[in-house]
Design an enzyme around this catalytic site. Structure first.
Site, mmCIF file in Angstrom:
data_model
loop_
_atom_site.group_PDB
_atom_site.id
_atom_site.type_symbol
_atom_site.label_atom_id
_atom_site.label_comp_id
_atom_site.label_asym_id
_atom_site.label_seq_id
_atom_site.Cartn_x
_atom_site.Cartn_y
_atom_site.Cartn_z
ATOM 1 N N CYS A 324 -2.476 10.647 -4.889
ATOM 2 C CA CYS A 324 -2.864 9.515 -5.737
ATOM 3 C C CYS A 324 -4.346 9.593 -6.094
ATOM 4 O O CYS A 324 -4.752 9.158 -7.173
ATOM 5 C CB CYS A 324 -2.531 8.193 -5.062
ATOM 6 S SG CYS A 324 -3.290 7.947 -3.442
ATOM 7 N N HIS A 860 -4.909 3.671 -0.981
ATOM 8 C CA HIS A 860 -4.152 4.120 -2.154
ATOM 9 C C HIS A 860 -5.047 4.024 -3.387
ATOM 10 O O HIS A 860 -5.801 3.053 -3.543
ATOM 11 C CB HIS A 860 -2.901 3.262 -2.336
ATOM 12 C CG HIS A 860 -2.071 3.658 -3.528
ATOM 13 N ND1 HIS A 860 -1.505 4.906 -3.651
ATOM 14 C CD2 HIS A 860 -1.728 2.973 -4.649
ATOM 15 C CE1 HIS A 860 -0.833 4.980 -4.788
ATOM 16 N NE2 HIS A 860 -0.957 3.814 -5.412
#
Length: 909
Positions: A324, A860
């Site tokens: 990510c 994230h």
């Protein structure tokens, strides 16, 4: 050199005495040095758990070295027995699954860090350690060549083998430098198949993509990635033709062409996409039929136009496993208008395949191909496997599937793209001139001209600006002005949140008792802030300074430099500050540690009390000088009306005197007393039981009055206390240091404050002293100085990337700031910050953001990006893309801000 092989434990359960730990240490050091002198591809190293290795190193050094495993007992300083000898080698804590398999089939945990979780030792060292300790399991790894560097391949390439006959799955682990032939041999051995009846396919999303034809090509050459699937196809009868990928009995074509299609059309400017680099100027790709899946692969898809009604730039990126961070940075870059226009055009002539600092143009080609696909695939999600493969090849730190920092990836990518696209094929040598009082404009233009003579690319054109850096020598006042290029601005996050810290202050001239002080400092400040607050609280004199230290287990665990982040100081730590004369800096530092003896002949020794520190001024020191210093430091602890031992507390010639007025008023009377004391001292042994502590090897040597002390930066002395010393001095003042902060039963949570982007920029441009590890060489003093540094913005680029410094790292702690930064979306005006008088205005519009959610361990990354054509923001969360409003994009998760300069207001562009 002969290295003994004795000392190993006997296999039958009985054991011979192990060789001395110092000898083990010497052998391992010698073998390691030999290995370091013979680095080459194919050398074998072994992975060992750092938990076990640290216990072994403590055993063999026995020096209390804090670099081995942090805080540990000082008792190891004098231990000479083998009671703390570690048990068998134990690697179980770094394995994901402990099985009976050996070697390559054992899988390591994926989140290990070298030096923290494991260490690498040469094969010869492993063999010695194993002969001494047994245990295991053995985890051999080979050294490979990657991007012109030698690295140890700790994590083997893990491939998921899917058997097309029954859809069963197996895991195969091989080196990425293993050949496709070796892959076939391993698969056939595992499945008990004949090699000519087997085909192995590179597949994606359960679909065949490219046949991995048997060859000497490596798995790395074929861009195979960690944990990806490969498909095993077995002929029912007959065999496969390894050249054509066809079944010899039926002679029908395989689903995917084996040979890559070649075209005279280059990647830049034509529909043919490139994934490789030929020896000529033409590039080609491996082609395949389109998949019915909604996912596409950046390596194998044929170029296709966007369907009618679909918009480019709205394609997501599949998460390949903790990627990510990469997806977020890529989405920001592929929505940067000048970058998009460049890579959608013809950039063939800019490819610099000969640049030794670049990646032979391959990184630029891989990024360009990915960008073109993202802008031509409508809303179809792309899997950036080919780009990830190129990235891992040229930047091994990004290989594998651990989480990384999107800013670090962006920095590498921008620098790599620049070198791959550098229009300067042969960089000229340019000698940089000093400013020598010339006008700033002249020096800045000269520096930029020199920079452009060696660096000329699209990245320099749109992404690079210029700093003005001013250094001032604190001794001679020499001013040095340089102008340096930058690619992004890394801005600190100033904070108004505070914390309370308690520190015990010690007088190092024997003039007072230690006293604890509680001060308030910025929560995310530095030890300089702590020193300043303490200096005010304890009324520090102008000719004094504070030396901060952390005490653990009755020893100085570490000294705290002014530049150290206070986040590394924990609430349960114990801090001290020593008041020292300024003129003592750079002289010998004396550390006095304490040990309690039950009796002079006994061996029951226990470390206690707080260490004392002072400066010694003489170049040559004797035991008598050390005793004088110890006596002086203990004088405030002297009990009233103490019988017995004579106290010779007067300072000797070896002690750095404080510059207070009382010493000046003492006159000749004190001088006569000093001479008398020295005569008394010369006629007897030392009044204290003192020993000299040496770190390596860990020895403690008694000090006598005529002992010559070798000069050095630090002298460590052990003071042995008996009942006699306790009668004279009260040790309670040196006991029980208070903790930094004693938490109560309830702690009120501090509300997170908001700060503006401009306050971050002001903090970045503030003048500050350099750290001790970043000293500047003054050409006038001819010495390294801790100069003051001031940065100014001289030239700003069209694309301005702002990195908000949310993460801080130290040896002891990692920290993330979740401070909300109020940044402008429209009309960010930086004109007043630019020092160059060029008649331009610098107004920017925000167009992309890289976000980080969560903490350091399990965070994230996502991205916000604006489609300029429709003036609308979108949220890119890996493969998920959704529209968002302007009010939603300003969050505390913002990490990288991408601004584009608005040129309409320029008066002179």
């Amino acid at each position: 050199m002969t290295i003994p092989d004795s000392g190993s434990m006997m296999d039958d359960g009985a054991s011979c005495l192990p060789i001395p730990p110092e000898e083990e240490y010497r052998i391992v050091e010698e073998l390691t040095k030999i290995s370091e002198c013979n680095l080459k591809e194919g050398n074998v190293y072994y992975v060992i758990s750092n938990r076990w290795y640290s216990s072994w190193k403590r055993y063999v050094t026995q020096s209390g070295d804090q670099n081995l495993d942090g805080k540990q007992s000082l008792d190891s300083l004098v231990s000479s027995d083998t009671s703390n000898r570690p048990g068998p080698i134990d690697n179980s804590d770094i394995l994901s699954n402990v099985t009976t398999c050996e070697g390559d089939d054992l899988e390591l945990n994926r989140v290990l860090q070298e030096g923290q979780d494991y260490v690498l030792v040469p094969q010869e060292v492993w063999e010695k350690l194993f002969s001494w300790y047994k245990g295991g399991p053995a985890l051999p790894r080979k050294m490979i060549s990657s991007a012109n560097n030698f690295i140890v391949e700790v994590y083997l390439l893990s491939l998921k083998l899917v058997d097309s006959r029954d859809n069963s799955q197996s895991v195969i682990r091989l080196s990425k430098k293993a050949s496709i032939d070796e892959l076939y041999q391993r698969v056939c051995s595992l499945k008990g198949l004949e090699i000519d009846k087997v085909n192995i396919w590179d597949c994606f999303n359960k679909q065949k993509r490219v046949l991995l034809a048997r060859s000497s090509n490596t798995l790395d050459d074929e861009l195979l990635q960690m944990d990806q699937e490969i498909l095993l196809e077995v002929a029912d009868d007959g065999s496969f033709d390894p050249r054509l990928g066809t079944h010899s009995s039926r002679n029908d074509l395989a689903l995917v062409a084996l040979e890559p299609s070649r075209s005279s059309v280059t990647i830049a400017g034509g529909p043919t996409m490139s994934n490789g680099h030929s020896t000529g100027q033409n590039f080609y790709q491996r082609s395949s039929l389109s998949s019915t899946s909604s996912y596409k692969d950046d390596a194998y898809d044929v170029f296709s136009s966007t369907s009618k009604g679909e918009k480019g730039g709205l394609a997501g990126l599949q998460n390949l496993g903790n990627t990510c961070f990469m997806n977020s940075a890529i989405q920001c870059l592929v929505h940067t208008t000048p970058i998009v226009e460049y890579f959608l055009g013809d950039y063939t002539d800019d490819i610099n395949a000969e640049n030794p600092l670049g990646m032979r143009g391959e990184l630029a080609l891989a990024f360009g191909e990915l960008l073109r696909k993202l802008w031509s695939s409508g809303r179809t999600t792309m899997a950036p496997r080919a780009f990830k493969g190129k990235l891992g090849r040229f930047a091994p730190q990004f290989s594998g599937y651990n989480q990384h920092d999107s800013q670090e990836l962006l920095a590498f990518l921008l620098d790599g793209l620049h070198e791959d696209l550098n229009r300067v094929k042969k960089k000229p040598y340019i000698e940089i001139k000093d400013s020598d009082g010339r006008p700033d404009k002249e020096v800045a233009e000269e520096s930029w001209r020199y920079h452009k003579a060696r660096n000329d690319s699209i990245i320099v054109d749109v992404c690079q600006g210029q700093y003005k850096s001013t250094l001032v020598c604190p001794v001679c006042g020499k001013v040095s002005i340089t102008f340096d290029p930058f690619m992004y601005l890394t801005l600190p996050l100033p904070s108004n949140v505070t914390r309370i810290i308690t520190v015990t202050v010690f007088y190092c001239d024997g003039s007072g008792l230690p006293m604890p002080y509680t001060v308030t400092v910025p929560k995310h400040g530095s030890c300089k802030d702590l020193s300043q607050a303490l200096g005010t609280a304890c009324c520090l004199r102008p000719d004094e300074s504070l030396l901060l230290a952390e005490v653990y287990d009755h020893r100085i665990f570490r000294y705290l430099d002014n530049s150290l982040d206070l986040t590394s100081v924990k609430d349960e730590d114990c801090l001290v500050a020593y008041r020292l004369p300024n003129r003592g800096a750079g002289k010998t530092k004396l550390e006095i540690m304490h040990r309690w003896l039950e009796s002079l002949k006994g061996h029951d020794r226990k470390h206690f009390l707080t260490p004392l520190v002072m400066y010694l001024g003489a170049d040559s020191l004797t035991g008598a000088d050390i005793e004088m210093a110890v006596s002086r430091m203990l004088s405030p602890l002297r009990r009233a009306c103490s019988p017995g031992k004579i106290d010779n507390g007067s300072p000797s010639r070896g002690i750095e005197e404080p510059s207070d007025s009382s010493s000046d008023q003492s006159g000749s009377k004190n001088h006569e007393m000093l001479e008398t004391d020295e005569e008394d001292s010369s006629s007897r042994e030392l009044a204290f039981h003192l020993s000299l502590v040496e770190d390596r090897p860990s020895t403690i040597k008694p000090i006598h009055k005529d002992t010559i002390i070798k000069p050095g930066l630090t002298i460590k002395v052990m003071l042995d206390w008996t009942e006699e010393e306790r009668e004279l001095y009260d040790p309670s003042y040196l006991k029980d240091l208070p903790e930094v902060h004693k938490s109560g039963f309830t702690v009120k949570k501090t509300r997170q404050e908001a700060i503006s982007l401009f306050s971050c920029l002001d903090a970045f441009l503030k003048e500050e002293p350099l750290g001790p590890d970043d000293m500047w060489y003054c050409p006038r003093c001819k010495e390294h100085r801790q100069a003051t540094k001031k940065l100014d913005l001289w030239k700003l680029p069209d694309i301005l990337v702002v990195h908000l410094k949310r993460f801080s790292y130290s040896r002891f702690m990692k920290n993330k700031l979740d401070t909300f930064v109020n940044f402008p979306i429209h009309n960010l005006d930086l004109t007043k910050y630019v020092k160059a008088d060029n008649g331009r205005t610098y107004v920017y519009e925000l167009y992309a953001i890289s976000n980080h959610y969560g903490g350091l361990g399990g965070g994230h990354y996502t991205a916000y990006a604006k489609l300029i054509d429709e003036n609308r923001w979108y949220h890119f969360d890996d493969s998920h893309v959704s529209p968002v409003g302007d009010a939603e994009i300003r969050t505390a998760a913002a990490y990288l801000l991408f601004y584009q300069r608005v040129k309409a207001t320029d008066r002179n562009v």
